[in-house]
Scaffold this active site. Structure first.
Site, PDB file in Angstrom:
ATOM      1  N   GLU A 186       0.974  -1.440  -0.240  1.00 39.48           N
ATOM      2  CA  GLU A 186      -0.129  -0.380  -0.008  1.00 39.48           C
ATOM      3  C   GLU A 186       0.507   1.132   0.279  1.00 39.48           C
ATOM      4  O   GLU A 186       2.037   1.412   0.241  1.00 39.48           O
ATOM      5  CB  GLU A 186      -0.640   0.193   1.340  1.00 39.48           C
ATOM      6  CG  GLU A 186      -2.191  -1.245   0.883  1.00 39.48           C
ATOM      7  CD  GLU A 186      -2.983  -0.723   1.962  1.00 39.48           C
ATOM      8  OE1 GLU A 186      -4.337  -1.032   1.773  1.00 39.48           O
ATOM      9  OE2 GLU A 186      -2.834  -0.500   3.304  1.00 39.48           O
TER      10      GLU A 186
ATOM     11  N   GLU B 137      -4.146   1.058  -2.139  1.00 34.33           N
ATOM     12  CA  GLU B 137      -5.172   0.840  -1.396  1.00 34.33           C
ATOM     13  C   GLU B 137      -5.496  -0.320  -1.216  1.00 34.33           C
ATOM     14  O   GLU B 137      -6.076  -0.527  -2.416  1.00 34.33           O
ATOM     15  CB  GLU B 137      -6.240   1.906  -1.167  1.00 34.33           C
ATOM     16  CG  GLU B 137      -6.903   1.484  -0.002  1.00 34.33           C
ATOM     17  CD  GLU B 137      -7.351   2.093   1.710  1.00 34.33           C
ATOM     18  OE1 GLU B 137      -6.754   1.074   2.238  1.00 34.33           O
ATOM     19  OE2 GLU B 137      -5.737   2.835   1.219  1.00 34.33           O
TER      20      GLU B 137
ATOM     21  N   HIS C 143     -17.161  22.275  -9.923  1.00 36.58           N
ATOM     22  CA  HIS C 143     -15.477  22.676 -10.725  1.00 36.58           C
ATOM     23  C   HIS C 143     -15.584  24.515 -10.542  1.00 36.58           C
ATOM     24  O   HIS C 143     -15.934  24.956 -10.295  1.00 36.58           O
ATOM     25  CB  HIS C 143     -15.915  22.301 -11.995  1.00 36.58           C
ATOM     26  CG  HIS C 143     -16.344  21.189 -12.383  1.00 36.58           C
ATOM     27  ND1 HIS C 143     -14.792  20.533 -12.990  1.00 36.58           N
ATOM     28  CD2 HIS C 143     -16.555  19.769 -12.681  1.00 36.58           C
ATOM     29  CE1 HIS C 143     -14.998  19.325 -13.284  1.00 36.58           C
ATOM     30  NE2 HIS C 143     -16.414  19.225 -13.070  1.00 36.58           N
TER      31      HIS C 143
ATOM     32  N   GLY D 229     -27.349  69.548  -1.234  1.00 36.03           N
ATOM     33  CA  GLY D 229     -26.092  68.678  -1.448  1.00 36.03           C
ATOM     34  C   GLY D 229     -25.461  68.500  -2.856  1.00 36.03           C
ATOM     35  O   GLY D 229     -25.617  68.623  -3.915  1.00 36.03           O
ATOM     36  N   LEU D 230     -23.902  69.451  -1.885  1.00 36.46           N
ATOM     37  CA  LEU D 230     -22.846  69.158  -2.770  1.00 36.46           C
ATOM     38  C   LEU D 230     -22.453  68.379  -3.926  1.00 36.46           C
ATOM     39  O   LEU D 230     -22.654  67.621  -3.803  1.00 36.46           O
ATOM     40  CB  LEU D 230     -21.984  70.266  -2.441  1.00 36.46           C
ATOM     41  CG  LEU D 230     -21.551  71.294  -1.403  1.00 36.46           C
ATOM     42  CD1 LEU D 230     -20.730  72.222  -1.268  1.00 36.46           C
ATOM     43  CD2 LEU D 230     -22.303  72.717  -2.527  1.00 36.46           C
ATOM     44  N   PRO D 231     -21.760  68.013  -4.822  1.00 35.13           N
ATOM     45  CA  PRO D 231     -21.469  67.301  -5.966  1.00 35.13           C
ATOM     46  C   PRO D 231     -20.846  66.297  -5.081  1.00 35.13           C
ATOM     47  O   PRO D 231     -19.302  66.510  -4.624  1.00 35.13           O
ATOM     48  CB  PRO D 231     -20.374  67.687  -7.007  1.00 35.13           C
ATOM     49  CG  PRO D 231     -21.120  69.475  -7.125  1.00 35.13           C
ATOM     50  CD  PRO D 231     -21.074  70.021  -5.726  1.00 35.13           C
ATOM     51  N   GLY D 232     -21.573  64.734  -4.800  1.00 39.07           N
ATOM     52  CA  GLY D 232     -20.300  63.923  -4.490  1.00 39.07           C
ATOM     53  C   GLY D 232     -20.885  63.973  -3.247  1.00 39.07           C
ATOM     54  O   GLY D 232     -20.112  62.779  -2.168  1.00 39.07           O
TER      55      GLY D 232
ATOM     56  N   GLY E 239     -23.606  62.560  -1.720  1.00 40.51           N
ATOM     57  CA  GLY E 239     -24.232  61.378  -0.754  1.00 40.51           C
ATOM     58  C   GLY E 239     -25.989  61.679  -1.741  1.00 40.51           C
ATOM     59  O   GLY E 239     -26.896  61.088  -0.431  1.00 40.51           O
ATOM     60  N   LYS E 240     -26.278  62.464  -2.170  1.00 39.48           N
ATOM     61  CA  LYS E 240     -27.762  62.791  -2.595  1.00 39.48           C
ATOM     62  C   LYS E 240     -28.932  61.451  -3.055  1.00 39.48           C
ATOM     63  O   LYS E 240     -29.861  61.029  -2.195  1.00 39.48           O
ATOM     64  CB  LYS E 240     -28.689  63.908  -3.312  1.00 39.48           C
ATOM     65  CG  LYS E 240     -27.561  64.748  -2.711  1.00 39.48           C
ATOM     66  CD  LYS E 240     -27.955  66.955  -3.635  1.00 39.48           C
ATOM     67  CE  LYS E 240     -27.205  66.230  -5.188  1.00 39.48           C
ATOM     68  NZ  LYS E 240     -25.916  66.376  -5.081  1.00 39.48           N
ATOM     69  N   THR E 241     -28.137  60.914  -3.895  1.00 40.67           N
ATOM     70  CA  THR E 241     -28.997  59.801  -4.298  1.00 40.67           C
ATOM     71  C   THR E 241     -28.876  58.118  -3.326  1.00 40.67           C
ATOM     72  O   THR E 241     -29.970  57.831  -2.785  1.00 40.67           O
ATOM     73  CB  THR E 241     -28.534  59.274  -5.670  1.00 40.67           C
ATOM     74  OG1 THR E 241     -28.594  60.689  -5.875  1.00 40.67           O
ATOM     75  CG2 THR E 241     -29.289  57.897  -6.160  1.00 40.67           C
TER      76      THR E 241
END
Length: 897
Positions: free
Chosen positions: A208, A213, A284, A599-602, A604-606
């Site tokens: 073995e 085996e 896989h 809110g200023l640009p960037g 995070g308003k959305t």
């Protein structure tokens, strides 16, 4: 062990995951007297519950003692050993504590996490398993892989497949000599495998080894025996270096014994083997996805000239990926039941790791919560460099002072105390024993945790104090049978969130208490303790460090939101709100039904708009279909619509159609709205104020610096935009881009256009930029279209080779008409670089480069933005257009003037 199934359920009357496993015999001597079947059945229930709780944020196993002992008693060595095996031989007390209360016996289970394991100098796997069902060859033995070994094995296979994919078309990766020899004709076993006959009692010339085996046939149930050994041995050979399984050879003497011909049918045996091998689960990582390669040979065994029986030999080739013997044995709590994980679920959690960012991403973001040292269900949390760390946010929002119990927010505490006589005295009486910590008040902790608000609740108060478990108090106006359920459910969600979202790794529970402020007497209170379990002392917060660590997990729970990075990386990633954003988000919606958010640009308003819509649903118990999000551009509308949190429409559609079912309206990018189709603001107010007794929410987000036209916007005068809040913390752009935006904003201040209120311009002086994020900005003038598109294609290829994808890139032009003009030339240049993914912004989640106009891309963002010939019919608003263009880029900006 019992079969995997969802039989154990969660008791919902507790503010924790509590699993009742029924009657269990406890005590070493008592368990020795049990029949083996009953002992294993009881053990299986306990182990399944323990594994599920470890993987689901921790909790409590409750059992009724089957034996009649009234004195305190231990679990029993077999139960302890099984629990120890479950946690990979770590200290039992680190994850499990027990307590006997009368006839009930409790096991308190801490959440599993990736804490470093000093004994091994490595990290725990992301998930806890009773068995990985993965085997390998080690010397002449078949060994099961521990979770830690399985993690290393799976990662190696994944890396090999990635290497092969990257080098597809190159010469194949060399197979090691040892692997080749294991199944080739140089292996001595191969010669036997080639034979059709062999002599009974022949001694094989080889022993073995890792590739060989020897097994004997069982004396009875031969086919069942063979079927039972196939999963472990075949998967072990396949997962290692291949080899041969001989069935019918004595492993000590190496004598060929075979199986008597009257006990086995060779064709039937081959079918059994084939069927057993076909059932082996395989996973896989590669693209070719071949099956497991096995060959079975039934060799006739002769005694002299007579056929005695048969020797079975199975040749197994090393497998490219992963072979399981069966599905891994691991459980989680799913929809109130303990359920087994599928292989796909188990593999996903086992392989879970922090996302692999391109180099620039790593420089731009700071980890707030890593998967390497957090509980199983957590997602990674990042914040933009330069913004507050979770520790800074905790000290700002939830400060802990030595020797002081603080009430926060102070304004809400004063308001509630003045509105409700006796409330201050009632809460003070509850917390008077605690000298250090914090009481965090909320009109509804349920809403804070994204649950629905309950009428009749005055407020909730969360006590997090030294030498105490966290306690959530719900104060009712009057007795209410559902109040206790509300408090329990909220405390349960809070505890789960602290662990599974906030990443808290120590032992924790949240006790729930319901108080009633009697209308007859301001000092009378009816109290009901929801939890009847007495948690161990280790569940109390031992000191300031533990209190602050829990509060930092709470910061992630309250301020965390699904990052837009999730769509780019195809995995769930959280970001944190800034303190300024959180303070606006925390406003009482019933008192702020109309609000203008500048809110200023960037800034995070959305993101804020999306968070507020989720809050509206929980405060007002309304469906997504009753909330309307309105913006100017179709791409942004599509992007929000895909979130399934509201109905989303453009302004034109809003003005054209009726919305009888709408109760609440959120307006985004309102500075670019127009009145050409009518008074949109008046229509929005009319809709949200239809219910005079309970008007709806109307929040309007805008930024005058990004105004892209000179016509009337339909917004009321700035002086009439009240109440009003400002977002002045800019969080999106890299330093060079932010500096460029500031210069353009300063130019607007010096020469403002007629449709920007002069009073608004003062907001720039309050702006705070988040510095420290590297990026690039390049302004190129007087290039031809051919030069531009060639440069764009070359630059995209450069970024893609460094880990970026088409999802990271946007090419923006002035108008939709110009999109058609540049599309052909750009696509031609990209194809030369073998880049073909190009589309407009309507499908932001697609894996393609966006080509669209600056106006249509308003409210959206990408890491790399190219702006080609930005211009406008009116030079007065060109700086606004350039700000809008530049603010869309998070890291790299290229503008061709």
């Amino acid at each position: 062990m019992e079969a995997n199934h969802c039989s154990l359920g969660v008791d919902l009357s507790y503010p924790d995951l509590v699993i009742d496993v029924g009657e269990v015999t406890l005590g070493e001597e008592n368990r020795k007297k049990l029949q083996k079947t009953q002992r294993n059945q009881e053990k299986a229930r306990v182990i399944r519950a323990a594994c599920a709780l470890l993987n689901s944020g921790g909790g409590v196993i409750r059992m009724e003692m089957a034996n009649k002992d009234e004195r305190p008693i231990e679990m029993g060595l077999d139960l302890e050993e099984s629990l120890r095996n479950l946690i990979q031989d770590q200290c039992l007390q680190a994850f499990f504590e027990t307590k006997q209360q009368g006839r009930c016996f409790y096991i308190f289970v801490k959440s599993w996490s990736g804490d470093p394991v000093p004994k091994h100098g490595s990290f725990n796997s992301r998930i806890c398993s009773l068995s990985t069902s993965l085997y390998c060859r080690s010397g002449t033995s078949v060994l099961p892989m521990s979770s830690r070994q399985a993690f290393g094995f799976l990662k190696t296979k994944e890396r090999q497949s990635k290497y092969d994919l990257i080098n597809e078309g190159s010469p194949p990766r060399k197979i090691t000599k040892a692997v080749y020899q294991n199944v080739s004709d140089s292996n001595p076993a191969y010669k036997v495998f080639q034979n059709d006959t062999i002599e009974y009692g022949e001694i094989l010339s080889f022993p073995e080894s890792p590739s060989i085996e020897f097994k004997q046939f069982s004396t009875e149930y031969i086919q069942q025996y063979v079927e039972n050994i196939i999963p472990e041995y075949i998967s072990a050979f396949a997962n290692t270096e291949g080899g041969y399984l001989f069935i019918g050879v004595d492993d000590k003497s190496r004598k060929v014994l075979g199986c008597a011909k009257n006990k086995v049918d060779p064709n039937s045996l081959k079918n059994v083997i084939a069927r057993a091998i076909s059932k082996l689960p395989i996973v896989h990582f590669c693209s070719s996805k071949p099956p497991v390669e096995c060959s079975t040979k039934i060799i006739e065994v002769f005694r002299g000239k007579e056929l005695y029986g048969y020797l079975c030999v199975i040749k197994v080739k090393a497998f490219c990926c992963v072979v399981f013997s069966e599905a891994p044995r691991s459980w989680m709590v799913k929809q109130k039941y303990v359920c087994p994980l599928t292989i796909e679920e188990w593999l996903k959690k086992m392989m879970d790791a922090d996302p692999e960012f391109p180099p620039d991403f790593t420089e731009a973001f700071e980890s707030q919560l890593s998967l390497s040292d957090s509980p199983s269900l957590c997602r990674p949390v990042y914040s933009k460099k330069g913004l507050e760390h979770k520790a800074d946010l905790q000290r700002h929002l939830f400060p802990v002072s030595p020797g002081h119990l603080r009430y926060t927010p102070e304004s809400l505490w004063k308001e509630l105390s003045s509105q409700h006589e006796g409330l201050e005295e009632l809460i003070n009486k509850q917390v008077q024993l605690f000298s250090q910590g914090i009481v965090i008040l909320s009109r509804s902790w349920a809403v804070d945790l994204n649950l629905q608000e309950k009428p009749g609740v005055i407020c909730d108060a969360l006590l997090i104090a030294k030498n105490s478990t966290p306690i959530l108090y719900t104060i009712l106006r009057e007795q209410d049978a559902e109040g206790q359920d509300y408090c329990t459910r909220t405390a349960f969600t809070l505890k789960q969130s602290l662990v599974n979202v906030g990443g808290y790794t120590r032992k924790v529970c949240v006790r729930a208490k319901v108080l009633c402020l009697s209308p007859e007497s301001s000092t009378e209170a009816l109290e009901a303790a929801v939890s009847v379990m007495d948690y161990p002392a280790s569940y109390s917060l031992a000191g300031t460090q533990h209190v602050e660590a829990l509060l930092q997990s709470l910061v992630i729970v309250l301020l965390g939101f699904r990052s837009l990075l999730s769509d780019q990386l195809s995995c769930e990633v959280l970001n944190l709100l800034t303190a300024q954003q959180y303070e606006i988000f925390s406003k009482n919606l019933r008192k702020n039904r109309e609000l203008f958010v500048h809110g200023l640009p960037g800034s995070g308003k959305t993101i804020m708009a999306m968070k507020i819509m989720e809050k509206i649903r929980n405060v007002f118990h309304c469906e997504a279909e009753t909330i309307l999000y309105v913006c100017e551009n179709q791409p942004l509308r599509n992007f929000i619509s895909d979130k399934n949190i509201c109905q989303a429409e453009t302004r034109k559609t809003f003005m054209r159609e009726y919305f009888d079912h709408i109760q609440h309206i959120i307006i985004d990018e309102a500075q670019n709205f127009r009145t050409e189709d009518g008074d949109w603001y008046g229509k929005a107010k009319t809709i949200t104020q239809r219910e005079k007794d309970c008007p709806g929410i109307l929040w309007i987000f805008l930024d005058y610096f990004q105004t892209s036209h000179l016509t009337r916007s339909g917004l009321p005068l700035l002086s009439a935009q009240y109440p009003r809040e400002e977002l002045t913390r800019v969080v999106r752009n890299a330093d060079e881009i932010a500096e460029y935006i500031q210069k353009k904003m300063q130019r607007i201040i010096e020469n403002p256009s007629v449709n920007i209120p002069h009073e608004y311009l003062a907001i720039l002086g309050e702006t705070k930029w988040a510095p420290g994020v590297s990026g690039s900005k390049m302004i190129i003038e007087n290039w031809t279209v051919e030069q531009i598109v060639t440069y764009v294609a070359d630059t995209c290829r450069f970024f893609f080779e460094r880990g970026y994808s088409p999802k990271d890139v946007a090419v923006l032009v002035s108008t939709t008409r110009e999109v058609g003009r540049y599309r052909y030339e750009l696509l031609k240049a990209l194809r030369k670089k073998r880049i073909v993914h190009l589309s407009d912004a309507s499908d932001m989640l697609g894996d393609h480069i966006v080509l669209d106009s600056v106006r249509r891309f308003s409210g959206l963002e990408r890491n790399i933005v190219f702006g080609i010939h930005p211009r406008t019919t009116d030079p007065a608003i060109l700086p606004n257009i350039l700000i809008c263009l530049a603010s869309r880029a998070k890291q790299h900006l290229y503008i061709f003037l």
